[in-house]
Design a protein around this motif. Structure first.
Motif, PDB file in Angstrom:
ATOM      1  N   TYR A  74      -5.956   5.593  11.530  1.00 40.64           N
ATOM      2  CA  TYR A  74      -4.503   5.818  11.601  1.00 40.64           C
ATOM      3  C   TYR A  74      -3.746   4.711  10.867  1.00 40.64           C
ATOM      4  O   TYR A  74      -2.682   4.934  10.309  1.00 40.64           O
ATOM      5  CB  TYR A  74      -4.034   5.933  13.053  1.00 40.64           C
ATOM      6  CG  TYR A  74      -4.225   7.320  13.606  1.00 40.64           C
ATOM      7  CD1 TYR A  74      -3.353   8.346  13.270  1.00 40.64           C
ATOM      8  CD2 TYR A  74      -5.287   7.610  14.453  1.00 40.64           C
ATOM      9  CE1 TYR A  74      -3.537   9.625  13.762  1.00 40.64           C
ATOM     10  CE2 TYR A  74      -5.481   8.892  14.954  1.00 40.64           C
ATOM     11  CZ  TYR A  74      -4.605   9.894  14.607  1.00 40.64           C
ATOM     12  OH  TYR A  74      -4.778  11.167  15.079  1.00 40.64           O
ATOM     13  N   PHE A  75      -4.285   3.511  10.887  1.00 44.12           N
ATOM     14  CA  PHE A  75      -3.624   2.429  10.171  1.00 44.12           C
ATOM     15  C   PHE A  75      -3.557   2.741   8.677  1.00 44.12           C
ATOM     16  O   PHE A  75      -2.504   2.624   8.044  1.00 44.12           O
ATOM     17  CB  PHE A  75      -4.375   1.112  10.401  1.00 44.12           C
ATOM     18  CG  PHE A  75      -3.572  -0.093  10.034  1.00 44.12           C
ATOM     19  CD1 PHE A  75      -2.674  -0.635  10.928  1.00 44.12           C
ATOM     20  CD2 PHE A  75      -3.685  -0.666   8.783  1.00 44.12           C
ATOM     21  CE1 PHE A  75      -1.910  -1.742  10.589  1.00 44.12           C
ATOM     22  CE2 PHE A  75      -2.929  -1.776   8.433  1.00 44.12           C
ATOM     23  CZ  PHE A  75      -2.039  -2.313   9.340  1.00 44.12           C
ATOM     24  N   MET A  76      -4.686   3.171   8.111  1.00 45.10           N
ATOM     25  CA  MET A  76      -4.669   3.545   6.694  1.00 45.10           C
ATOM     26  C   MET A  76      -3.753   4.744   6.466  1.00 45.10           C
ATOM     27  O   MET A  76      -2.990   4.788   5.499  1.00 45.10           O
ATOM     28  CB  MET A  76      -6.086   3.857   6.221  1.00 45.10           C
ATOM     29  CG  MET A  76      -6.968   2.615   6.128  1.00 45.10           C
ATOM     30  SD  MET A  76      -8.594   2.942   5.393  1.00 45.10           S
ATOM     31  CE  MET A  76      -9.423   3.666   6.804  1.00 45.10           C
ATOM     32  N   ALA A  77      -3.815   5.702   7.387  1.00 39.75           N
ATOM     33  CA  ALA A  77      -2.973   6.895   7.242  1.00 39.75           C
ATOM     34  C   ALA A  77      -1.492   6.520   7.244  1.00 39.75           C
ATOM     35  O   ALA A  77      -0.677   7.189   6.605  1.00 39.75           O
ATOM     36  CB  ALA A  77      -3.283   7.881   8.364  1.00 39.75           C
ATOM     37  N   LEU A 126      -6.623  -5.066   6.126  1.00 37.66           N
ATOM     38  CA  LEU A 126      -5.912  -3.820   5.809  1.00 37.66           C
ATOM     39  C   LEU A 126      -4.403  -4.034   5.797  1.00 37.66           C
ATOM     40  O   LEU A 126      -3.692  -3.478   4.963  1.00 37.66           O
ATOM     41  CB  LEU A 126      -6.232  -2.740   6.836  1.00 37.66           C
ATOM     42  CG  LEU A 126      -7.493  -1.921   6.631  1.00 37.66           C
ATOM     43  CD1 LEU A 126      -7.515  -0.801   7.641  1.00 37.66           C
ATOM     44  CD2 LEU A 126      -7.574  -1.374   5.220  1.00 37.66           C
ATOM     45  N   GLU A 127      -3.904  -4.840   6.740  1.00 37.11           N
ATOM     46  CA  GLU A 127      -2.456  -5.072   6.758  1.00 37.11           C
ATOM     47  C   GLU A 127      -2.046  -5.919   5.555  1.00 37.11           C
ATOM     48  O   GLU A 127      -1.057  -5.621   4.898  1.00 37.11           O
ATOM     49  CB  GLU A 127      -2.033  -5.749   8.062  1.00 37.11           C
ATOM     50  CG  GLU A 127      -0.528  -5.995   8.098  1.00 37.11           C
ATOM     51  CD  GLU A 127      -0.004  -6.254   9.505  1.00 37.11           C
ATOM     52  OE1 GLU A 127      -0.547  -5.689  10.477  1.00 37.11           O
ATOM     53  OE2 GLU A 127       0.962  -7.021   9.636  1.00 37.11           O
ATOM     54  N   HIS A 128      -2.843  -6.953   5.275  1.00 37.38           N
ATOM     55  CA  HIS A 128      -2.490  -7.820   4.153  1.00 37.38           C
ATOM     56  C   HIS A 128      -2.561  -7.090   2.816  1.00 37.38           C
ATOM     57  O   HIS A 128      -1.874  -7.436   1.882  1.00 37.38           O
ATOM     58  CB  HIS A 128      -3.406  -9.041   4.115  1.00 37.38           C
ATOM     59  CG  HIS A 128      -3.109 -10.015   5.217  1.00 37.38           C
ATOM     60  ND1 HIS A 128      -4.009 -10.931   5.675  1.00 37.38           N
ATOM     61  CD2 HIS A 128      -1.999 -10.203   5.955  1.00 37.38           C
ATOM     62  CE1 HIS A 128      -3.473 -11.643   6.650  1.00 37.38           C
ATOM     63  NE2 HIS A 128      -2.258 -11.212   6.837  1.00 37.38           N
ATOM     64  N   GLU A 129      -3.435  -6.090   2.715  1.00 39.84           N
ATOM     65  CA  GLU A 129      -3.600  -5.407   1.428  1.00 39.84           C
ATOM     66  C   GLU A 129      -3.120  -3.962   1.485  1.00 39.84           C
ATOM     67  O   GLU A 129      -3.633  -3.086   0.793  1.00 39.84           O
ATOM     68  CB  GLU A 129      -5.044  -5.564   0.941  1.00 39.84           C
ATOM     69  CG  GLU A 129      -5.371  -7.059   0.777  1.00 39.84           C
ATOM     70  CD  GLU A 129      -6.752  -7.380   0.214  1.00 39.84           C
ATOM     71  OE1 GLU A 129      -7.417  -6.490  -0.321  1.00 39.84           O
ATOM     72  OE2 GLU A 129      -7.160  -8.561   0.328  1.00 39.84           O
ATOM     73  N   HIS A 130      -2.143  -3.701   2.346  1.00 38.55           N
ATOM     74  CA  HIS A 130      -1.407  -2.433   2.347  1.00 38.55           C
ATOM     75  C   HIS A 130      -2.281  -1.196   2.479  1.00 38.55           C
ATOM     76  O   HIS A 130      -2.102  -0.200   1.791  1.00 38.55           O
ATOM     77  CB  HIS A 130      -0.555  -2.341   1.074  1.00 38.55           C
ATOM     78  CG  HIS A 130       0.259  -3.577   0.853  1.00 38.55           C
ATOM     79  ND1 HIS A 130       1.283  -3.937   1.696  1.00 38.55           N
ATOM     80  CD2 HIS A 130       0.171  -4.556  -0.075  1.00 38.55           C
ATOM     81  CE1 HIS A 130       1.795  -5.077   1.280  1.00 38.55           C
ATOM     82  NE2 HIS A 130       1.151  -5.490   0.223  1.00 38.55           N
ATOM     83  N   GLY A 131      -3.250  -1.302   3.369  1.00 37.69           N
ATOM     84  CA  GLY A 131      -4.005  -0.106   3.730  1.00 37.69           C
ATOM     85  C   GLY A 131      -5.180   0.215   2.828  1.00 37.69           C
ATOM     86  O   GLY A 131      -5.851   1.218   3.052  1.00 37.69           O
ATOM     87  N   LYS A 132      -5.434  -0.602   1.819  1.00 42.08           N
ATOM     88  CA  LYS A 132      -6.590  -0.340   0.948  1.00 42.08           C
ATOM     89  C   LYS A 132      -7.759  -1.210   1.398  1.00 42.08           C
ATOM     90  O   LYS A 132      -7.688  -2.435   1.325  1.00 42.08           O
ATOM     91  CB  LYS A 132      -6.244  -0.665  -0.503  1.00 42.08           C
ATOM     92  CG  LYS A 132      -7.383  -0.348  -1.475  1.00 42.08           C
ATOM     93  CD  LYS A 132      -6.972  -0.587  -2.928  1.00 42.08           C
ATOM     94  CE  LYS A 132      -8.166  -0.336  -3.858  1.00 42.08           C
ATOM     95  NZ  LYS A 132      -7.818  -0.558  -5.276  1.00 42.08           N
ATOM     96  N   PRO A 133      -8.848  -0.591   1.843  1.00 47.72           N
ATOM     97  CA  PRO A 133      -9.977  -1.398   2.341  1.00 47.72           C
ATOM     98  C   PRO A 133     -10.685  -2.118   1.201  1.00 47.72           C
ATOM     99  O   PRO A 133     -10.682  -1.662   0.067  1.00 47.72           O
ATOM    100  CB  PRO A 133     -10.899  -0.382   2.995  1.00 47.72           C
ATOM    101  CG  PRO A 133     -10.389   0.963   2.659  1.00 47.72           C
ATOM    102  CD  PRO A 133      -9.078   0.843   1.963  1.00 47.72           C
ATOM    103  N   ARG A 134     -11.298  -3.230   1.527  1.00 49.16           N
ATOM    104  CA  ARG A 134     -11.891  -4.115   0.516  1.00 49.16           C
ATOM    105  C   ARG A 134     -13.116  -3.544  -0.180  1.00 49.16           C
ATOM    106  O   ARG A 134     -13.379  -3.851  -1.324  1.00 49.16           O
ATOM    107  CB  ARG A 134     -12.298  -5.442   1.167  1.00 49.16           C
ATOM    108  CG  ARG A 134     -11.122  -6.328   1.476  1.00 49.16           C
ATOM    109  CD  ARG A 134     -11.440  -7.752   1.067  1.00 49.16           C
ATOM    110  NE  ARG A 134     -10.398  -8.251   0.214  1.00 49.16           N
ATOM    111  CZ  ARG A 134     -10.545  -9.248  -0.648  1.00 49.16           C
ATOM    112  NH1 ARG A 134     -11.712  -9.853  -0.755  1.00 49.16           N
ATOM    113  NH2 ARG A 134      -9.555  -9.638  -1.386  1.00 49.16           N
ATOM    114  N   ASN A 135     -13.918  -2.779   0.545  1.00 48.60           N
ATOM    115  CA  ASN A 135     -15.124  -2.220  -0.061  1.00 48.60           C
ATOM    116  C   ASN A 135     -15.602  -1.023   0.759  1.00 48.60           C
ATOM    117  O   ASN A 135     -15.163  -0.836   1.900  1.00 48.60           O
ATOM    118  CB  ASN A 135     -16.224  -3.301  -0.187  1.00 48.60           C
ATOM    119  CG  ASN A 135     -16.745  -3.768   1.150  1.00 48.60           C
ATOM    120  OD1 ASN A 135     -17.327  -2.981   1.906  1.00 48.60           O
ATOM    121  ND2 ASN A 135     -16.539  -5.029   1.480  1.00 48.60           N
ATOM    122  N   PRO A 136     -16.479  -0.206   0.203  1.00 42.06           N
ATOM    123  CA  PRO A 136     -16.859   1.040   0.887  1.00 42.06           C
ATOM    124  C   PRO A 136     -17.834   0.855   2.035  1.00 42.06           C
ATOM    125  O   PRO A 136     -18.194   1.838   2.678  1.00 42.06           O
ATOM    126  CB  PRO A 136     -17.497   1.873  -0.240  1.00 42.06           C
ATOM    127  CG  PRO A 136     -17.924   0.884  -1.263  1.00 42.06           C
ATOM    128  CD  PRO A 136     -17.015  -0.294  -1.163  1.00 42.06           C
TER     129      PRO A 136
END
Lengths: 306, 306, 306, 306
Positions: C169-172, C98-108
């Motif tokens: 919260y990290f994604m938020a 998440l940190e490396h890809e700026h809060g966008k998760p890799r898959n659902p």
């Protein structure tokens, strides 16, 4: 000394590129970048000021020096089971290292480390009581009862602190926390919102330049060894992932805050506080760093040689 | 001074846990861990020795201090386009950071950084010529023409240096290298194999404690500013991922080598070399670090206070 | 078919190493590992069961298949601006990516991705309303109005979900969230606490084996293309960092849950649900995976050949 | 079938954005991006071609399917002690994962994994002998003795392969290698330089669509189970960090090469080879992927449903 800092302050006002004010909370974003202050406090009680040294600013992460001092007083060296002593090699709010090292932050000056320190000093107390204790300590160090919290900043921090909330719960997921996460975060957000001017800040840090002793009374606030160790941590970890650069350019232990302040220590000589709200890309005060670089060059003060 | 170091040497010989000798090459693995030496060189020419201070050992990564000094002499501040100035937060041979930062090593004291420095100083010359130049410089600093390479170690390094070969090609894959990779590696493996004793090493490092000046002649080897900056890099990066710990415990700039040596600088006061081949888990001399901690406590020498 | 699954169920009960029941919440930790169930639902309405197929268990992450289906129905392909479609190469609860890809998760199907999906489907609604909608959908799919939440599990999740709170919260902190974080987490914790038995689960997943069509009515629940795509995601991402292994050994799209259930799809042939609460080190049901491996070998059902 | 692929080939030639030809070696950089070919081989011996299906191209990483097949033949399942079976979540040439997982690559289709496979199959033989064996196998599969190496590409690979050299030495530093690193790299660079056209490639891959059996003779090349497993690995890992996307869009096992080729398998139905040298940002053929997506939609062939 007064001539040196007057000239530095004058130079700073003429520079065009002042960096960018922190924008993550409105209370910080609206501050005029066009400000600079410097104060130099000597162990003999003398203090030299230049620029807007009476203007209050949010000390933010500089408060971590004071909570670390409190934590070492309360827990002694057992504190180091909770937080490490190494530079992180990552941004101030990185969570990557926490996952790789099982929830133990690398040092007390990155956000995660300071949150862990906040938990360590609470010992079951409420955040309001804890904040009162921290404020009491800072007022005592600065010998100034007027120091307080900027409530607007504190409120904003809590509202926009998603990353810090995430860091706290991440550590809590390893069972590292003794107090409820929201209470710990309250304490953390509050102490980051302490407002001071450079004169107060230079005085509050003076014990670190004075072998741990209160310059007014001569009584130790911390032992000489502990003062040296806090200075060592400031030098290796005090500017996040710009700590190596600060040591290279300035050559003094220092701790920066995202509000634009920096506290620097010339051991045996002086405590120096600078403030200018524009930041470089790493989050350290751009003019503040440059002013300290000039100051160190002019005075010849450096821990690495004459 | 002699009393202090005699006592430290005596204490060291009584300790049971001496750490583990580096095992990655046979020439180092067969060294007796039960050895300790310390030498303290003062700017006035005095030198104090204790333990087996005439025994030669492989200085390994301590040589990076000398190649960095050469590189700054040759390239000036443009060197910093090739290598950074920040602690890495990773082990000495980590490649993770190199991938994240596109082939630019974090500092000149991790392996990748020192290999990049080796490339920077070669400027098209052969590795044999380069090694001659490095040796010439170290002999000049130590005022001792007998200093040379341990050929057995150099040969072993080249044979067992798969990780360092990997680091070099990794950087080369970003187009960072000016010289053929095998030549650069030859230079690197050779200068890591310089053999010295603590007396020679303390003398060779003395210019860093003397504001950059040759203590014999008073002429500058590097400028005062550059000496301070090299010391700053040693403090923040000189012990790999144990640099924060060394600053915390010892409080002096220092550079360790996997051969068990450490060079420490007390600016304005002395250059101190210690050697004991047993290492801690991070790869720094276990007794060497402990001896320096005792030495700093006894003398009160610390860059962070009295 | 009945003979095959009876024999598998019988084999499973004789195995000694059943893995370890999830221990992060008491409600799951107290479940007896000595249980196994399997149900096979065919598009023609037939259903075959063996073991304790009437015992309810917490479907946990298997619910992510249903919320993903809902999200695609509501948002269509724009959902993919919120969450990726690649295997993560990390544990289910990792935050590093998440940190490396700026809060966008890799898959659902990793936790962070499912939390992002929960946010995407809420669209301003309260979590209670959202949960009602999810339950309504699952009951419709399984044609069983008795399906509900295990309230004890849901309460425990919320109390012990520090890591998931941290992920949210990290994604938020990247401004990714449209709804209040606590509401999103409520929705997530609730839908993970849906309790089903294998018979209900096999029926609920049958549309994915039937080209997206409701096997009872023949009407499409999702388009044929979407059914294929959900199956593709289950195959590449459905078992966290064990997805490659599951594809290698079983050869069918599947989604596992930490409660010990797995839903597997044999396109055009059947929907298979297994349950055994003991987990392997990655967090997938140990016996469940093994049973599906035997089942695939016996039936010859594999998406990769006959 | 011929109509379908003629139309696809025609569509492809009209697209403007063809991606960028691989530029890391001159031999690949000079290829005209404006080319497209597709071949579909059926188990009954029929073959359908469109576009420039007689033009040779460098199969690059597609060769990893054939070396993996050879390695499984030689070592059986013990191969998996050398290389994993999980998607990597990283670019094809990443070294980060290798450090985190102690030199064991995640799967046989990333560069590090294929280099490890090259080492595993050499078993002390010279690279020239090894290459002869690989070529013999590919010629046998394609039933075409004219297949060979593009020597210019092979020479270039060796000269510009710094990253792959780095990967190899990195693994060797963990003691993982049985053969000299330069020999292993020779084998790897050579087999990546095999030149084929789409017709040859489709025929060479047909055994994977035919349950492992040679379509001409009916004799098994690999067991049915092994064919399924190779297909599973192609689906989860065959397109580097775009494997999830390829499964989502195309729905067939596939392996891409940086020369612009893709081999896709429709189990039980056909082996499909496409070629177009322009790549997307991940390194997979842009038009090739798109053509396979159209092909899968037109034929309804997908492992995930009808």
């Amino acid at each position: 000394m007064q001539i040196i800092i007057d000239e530095i302050a004058s130079n700073m006002m003429q520079l065009q590129d002042k960096g960018n004010v922190a924008s993550y909370i409105p209370e910080l974003a609206k501050i005029d970048a066009n400000q600079f202050a410097i104060s130099v406090a000597l162990p003999n009680g003398e203090i030299f000021n230049a620029g807007c040294f009476k203007t209050l600013f949010s000390i933010q992460s500089i408060s971590k020096v004071f909570t670390l001092t409190l934590a070492l007083d309360k827990l002694g060296e057992t504190l180091w089971s909770r937080v490490g002593r190494e530079p992180s090699g990552d941004p101030f709010n990185s969570i990557v290292q926490l996952e790789h090292e099982h929830g133990k932050p690398r040092n007390p000056f990155i956000n995660a480390g300071a949150i862990a320190v906040a938990d360590a000093i609470m010992q079951g107390h409420k955040s309001s009581k804890m904040l009162a204790e921290i404020l009491h300590f800072v007022r005592f160090l600065a010998d100034d009862q007027s120091i307080g919290i900027d409530e607007n900043v504190a409120r904003c921090e809590a509202h926009s602190g998603a990353r810090n909330i995430s860091l706290a719960y991440f550590m809590a997921s390893f069972g590292q926390f003794e107090n409820p996460v929201p209470d710990v975060l309250n304490t953390y957000f509050s102490h980051c919102s302490i407002a001071m001017n450079t004169e107060q800040l230079a005085k509050a840090g003076l014990f670190l330049a004075n072998n741990g002793k209160n310059p007014n009374t001569g009584f130790p606030i911390v032992s000489s060894q502990r003062a040296k160790r806090i200075n060592a941590l400031m030098l290796t970890c005090g500017h996040y992932d710009g700590s190596g650069e600060f040591a290279f350019r300035v050559g003094l232990p220092g701790k920066s805050g995202v509000g634009g302040g920096i506290l620097a220590i010339a051991p045996g000589k002086a405590s120096i506080a600078v403030w200018s709200p524009g930041l470089d890309t790493i989050g350290n005060s751009k003019l503040g760093t440059y002013a300290l670089e000039l100051f160190a060059a002019e005075t010849g003060w450096s821990v690495f040689g004459d």
